[in-house]
Design a protein around this motif. Structure first.
Motif, PDB file in Angstrom:
ATOM      1  N   ASP A   1     -15.503  -3.859   4.083  1.00 41.25           N
ATOM      2  CA  ASP A   1     -14.487  -3.420   5.012  1.00 41.25           C
ATOM      3  C   ASP A   1     -14.904  -2.077   5.628  1.00 41.25           C
TER       4      ASP A   1
ATOM      5  N   LYS B   1     -13.318   0.385   7.331  1.00 42.50           N
ATOM      6  CA  LYS B   1     -12.515   1.571   7.033  1.00 42.50           C
ATOM      7  C   LYS B   1     -12.534   1.912   5.548  1.00 42.50           C
ATOM      8  N   LYS B   2     -12.638   0.911   4.680  1.00 42.42           N
ATOM      9  CA  LYS B   2     -12.654   1.199   3.240  1.00 42.42           C
ATOM     10  C   LYS B   2     -13.939   1.896   2.826  1.00 42.42           C
TER      11      LYS B   2
ATOM     12  N   HIS C   1      -7.378  11.613   5.771  1.00 42.42           N
ATOM     13  CA  HIS C   1      -8.610  11.651   4.981  1.00 42.42           C
ATOM     14  C   HIS C   1      -9.525  12.805   5.355  1.00 42.42           C
TER      15      HIS C   1
ATOM     16  N   SER D   1       0.830  -1.209   0.000  1.00 31.37           N
ATOM     17  CA  SER D   1       0.000   0.000   0.000  1.00 31.37           C
ATOM     18  C   SER D   1       0.865   1.260   0.000  1.00 31.37           C
TER      19      SER D   1
ATOM     20  N   MET E   1      -5.478   2.798   3.785  1.00 29.56           N
ATOM     21  CA  MET E   1      -6.110   2.348   5.033  1.00 29.56           C
ATOM     22  C   MET E   1      -5.218   1.402   5.818  1.00 29.56           C
TER      23      MET E   1
ATOM     24  N   SER F   1      -5.325   7.628   9.464  1.00 32.52           N
ATOM     25  CA  SER F   1      -6.425   7.668   8.502  1.00 32.52           C
ATOM     26  C   SER F   1      -7.335   8.851   8.773  1.00 32.52           C
TER      27      SER F   1
ATOM     28  N   THR G   1      -5.313   3.896  12.496  1.00 35.23           N
ATOM     29  CA  THR G   1      -6.557   4.665  12.401  1.00 35.23           C
ATOM     30  C   THR G   1      -6.379   6.158  12.671  1.00 35.23           C
TER      31      THR G   1
ATOM     32  N   ALA H   1     -13.347   5.340   3.579  1.00 29.39           N
ATOM     33  CA  ALA H   1     -12.387   5.877   2.610  1.00 29.39           C
ATOM     34  C   ALA H   1     -13.066   6.199   1.282  1.00 29.39           C
TER      35      ALA H   1
ATOM     36  N   GLN I   1     -12.636  -5.831  11.023  1.00 28.60           N
ATOM     37  CA  GLN I   1     -13.094  -4.717  10.192  1.00 28.60           C
ATOM     38  C   GLN I   1     -14.224  -5.093   9.251  1.00 28.60           C
TER      39      GLN I   1
ATOM     40  N   PRO J   1      -7.974   4.025  -1.009  1.00 29.13           N
ATOM     41  CA  PRO J   1      -8.389   2.890  -0.157  1.00 29.13           C
ATOM     42  C   PRO J   1      -7.206   2.080   0.360  1.00 29.13           C
TER      43      PRO J   1
ATOM     44  N   PHE K   1     -13.702   8.405  11.475  1.00 29.80           N
ATOM     45  CA  PHE K   1     -12.563   7.495  11.613  1.00 29.80           C
ATOM     46  C   PHE K   1     -12.228   7.235  13.082  1.00 29.80           C
TER      47      PHE K   1
END
Length: 559
Positions: A259, A261-262, A210, A134, A199, A206, A203, A265, A316, A196, A302
């Motif tokens: 997911d 968190k996604k 974001h 990532s 992520m 993120s 956290t 995102a 998640q 994405p 978040f």
């Protein structure tokens, strides 16, 4: 050290608030210039621009960073490298402030490049295979924007100054490159795949990345250059098409993602599309207003997601997260309020900015395609938000994963409550401060109520999407479409499969350019000559040797 930094940040927040209010109502701008080198007509200098827009944005960045650092002290308390993490977050905030206060392309590069490098260090913080992959996608995409900024510095040298605030027009190539550099940071199509994947970071990172720092850097650059882009209608139309496609694509992906968190995102990606769409219509203040309100509720989303995932043993998948309102009622209340603000429910902070954007959109002349895809995308935003709330708070649990929950007296909760009150009250406060009562909107009753029709339709689709998706997945023809939408229109596959081929192609080309063609040609012929069979005839060897010498002298004569 951390306590001292938080204390200084709190004092700076209070001073920036007073300064931004003063600059807004007095309608003045302050320039501070530090000159380092003067060569002919070009000056190498560091400029600081202080107007209400830059000061307000710096204030919001510092407020969110203040809450995130307090949140991180407890969230990362068991981590061995927590001091390094806090130091990276501080550097991240510092580079963002550098970019905000710079009206000069050379000094903007300092903040722009620093944001990309520190974001890479934060994404690979956990140092596993997923975070490394990532991080590479994130840093390579951001390096495209960095290289474009370097090209802009070279091109703007022709105009005699890098201070873009003093220009009254720029050519099409420079404006197009500025737009593409902004697209890399704000993750518009085709640079959407890194958002994405980011992520993989912790956290708190993120919530910072974001909400108000990395992804909004591109939007902020477009806000600064918008007065020049208005002069080119084709460029504005292209920006509008890319932003509306990003908004549509992210809404579809979020409705099919599981997911936790996604999904948030993808909601960031859709809101970035809304901001750039508003800029393509030429409304700088409204886009900046939505940028500020979005930063508040997205950071809080978040933070709540981090607490929920933390208490669910790092799970998640929303299919296994349920009945949160029973076990964490206050966190559920804060999460639902921020989600309502994202949807644009009346009298939340997101309502004032999104409603104003849609009303100004309906007052302009657009075709039916743009009208339908804009409102359908807004309906998708409400749909995935209701789907997330339905899975996480209402649905009967598939697994009973309950463990020790955080106390309401924790630092994580205190940092959330700061942003919670800002999410509730920031919308109408900024609406009174930025906009005048003379900005009247003339719409018929039908057009005014169509926003709420799509809002109710999105709620119904979001609640019933579980059964709709199950029925559609059983159809053979729909499986390929689901695969297409889940993979962000195959943007992930392009990054995974084609990135190394593109890099190898440019590696060979830059190798030829770096060595020059005559040096490469001579060395290649000598290498081919020495690679021949040892038992070659002596006459042939002398022949090749003489041919190489003649060719070399011939090239020297040409030079």
């Amino acid at each position: 050290m951390i306590q001292l930094f938080l204390y200084l940040m709190f004092i700076l927040i209070i001073n920036l608030f007073n300064l931004s209010i003063y600059l807004m109502y007095k309608k003045i701008m302050i320039f501070i210039e530090f000159e380092f080198l003067k060569l002919s007509s070009i000056k190498l200098e560091y400029l600081i621009l202080m107007d209400w827009l830059s000061m307000f944005f710096s204030l919001i960045v510092l407020m969110i960073s203040f809450s995130v650092i307090i949140y991180s002290i407890e969230y990362m308390s068991g981590d061995y490298n927590i001091n390094r993490f806090i130091f990276l977050v501080m550097l991240f905030v510092m580079f963002m402030i550098f970019m905000i206060i710079s009206p000069n392309m050379v000094s903007i590069l300092l903040g722009w490049d620093g944001l990309g490098l520190i974001s890479y260090c934060l994404v690979i913080y956990y140092q596993n295979e997923s975070s490394f992959n990532s991080g590479m996608v994130t840093v390579l995409t951001n390096r495209i924007g960095d290289s474009i900024i370097l090209m802009l510095i070279g091109l703007m040298l022709i105009n005699g100054s890098w201070n873009f605030m003093f220009y009254y027009q720029l050519n099409f190539l420079i404006m197009f490159l500025i737009m593409m550099a902004s697209f890399t940071k704000s993750a518009q199509i085709p640079f959407s795949a890194w958002l994405p994947k980011a992520m993989a970071a912790p956290t708190p990172v993120s919530s910072l990345v974001h909400s108000s720092t990395l992804v909004t850097a591109g939007v902020y650059l477009l806000i600064r250059f918008n007065y020049l882009m208005k002069l080119n209608l084709k460029l504005m139309n292209f920006m509008m098409f890319i932003s509306i496609m990003t908004l549509f694509m992210s809404g579809l992906c979020a409705n099919l993602e599981f997911d936790f968190k996604k999904i948030i995102a993808f909601s960031t990606l859709s809101q970035l599309g809304v901001m750039i769409f508003c800029l393509s219509m030429g409304f700088i203040e409204i886009s900046f207003f939505h940028l500020l309100t979005h930063a508040m509720f997205k950071c809080m989303l978040f933070m709540c997601a981090g607490i929920i995932i933390h208490n669910m043993i790092l799970n998640q998948d929303i299919r296994y997260i349920s009945m949160i309102f029973k076990n964490m009622p206050l966190v559920s209340m804060v999460f639902n309020c921020s989600t309502f603000s994202l949807c644009g429910i009346p009298f939340m902070s997101g309502f004032f900015s999104k409603d104003k954007i849609l009303e100004m959109f309906m007052m302009n002349y657009f075709n039916k395609f743009m009208f339908m895809i804009m409102f359908f995308s807004m309906g998708l935003t409400i749909s995935y938000s209701c789907r997330l709330m339905f899975y996480s708070f209402i649905m009967i649990p598939c697994l009973n994963i309950f463990c020790k929950f955080k106390s309401l007296k924790s630092l994580m909760f205190y940092s959330m409550m700061i942003l919670f009150f800002m999410t509730i009250f920031m919308g109408f406060m900024l609406n009174w401060m930025i906009f005048s009562s003379k900005n009247l909107i003339f719409l018929s009753k039908e057009l005014k109520l169509i926003i709420y029709m799509f809002l109710m339709g999105g709620i119904l689709i979001g609640v019933n999407l579980l059964w709709i998706s199950i029925k559609l997945k059983n159809l053979i023809l729909m499986k390929n479409y689901f695969f297409f939408f889940i993979n962000m229109w195959f943007l992930f596959i392009i990054y995974n499969m084609k990135m190394f081929e593109i890099m190898n192609f440019f590696k060979k080309k830059f190798f030829l350019i770096d060595l020059k063609w005559n040096e490469y040609l001579i060395s290649f012929l000598i290498y081919s000559y020495l690679k021949k069979d040892f038992y070659m005839d002596l006459y042939n060897k002398n022949f090749y040797f003489i041919l190489i010498i003649i060719l070399y002298f011939f090239l020297m004569i040409l030079y």
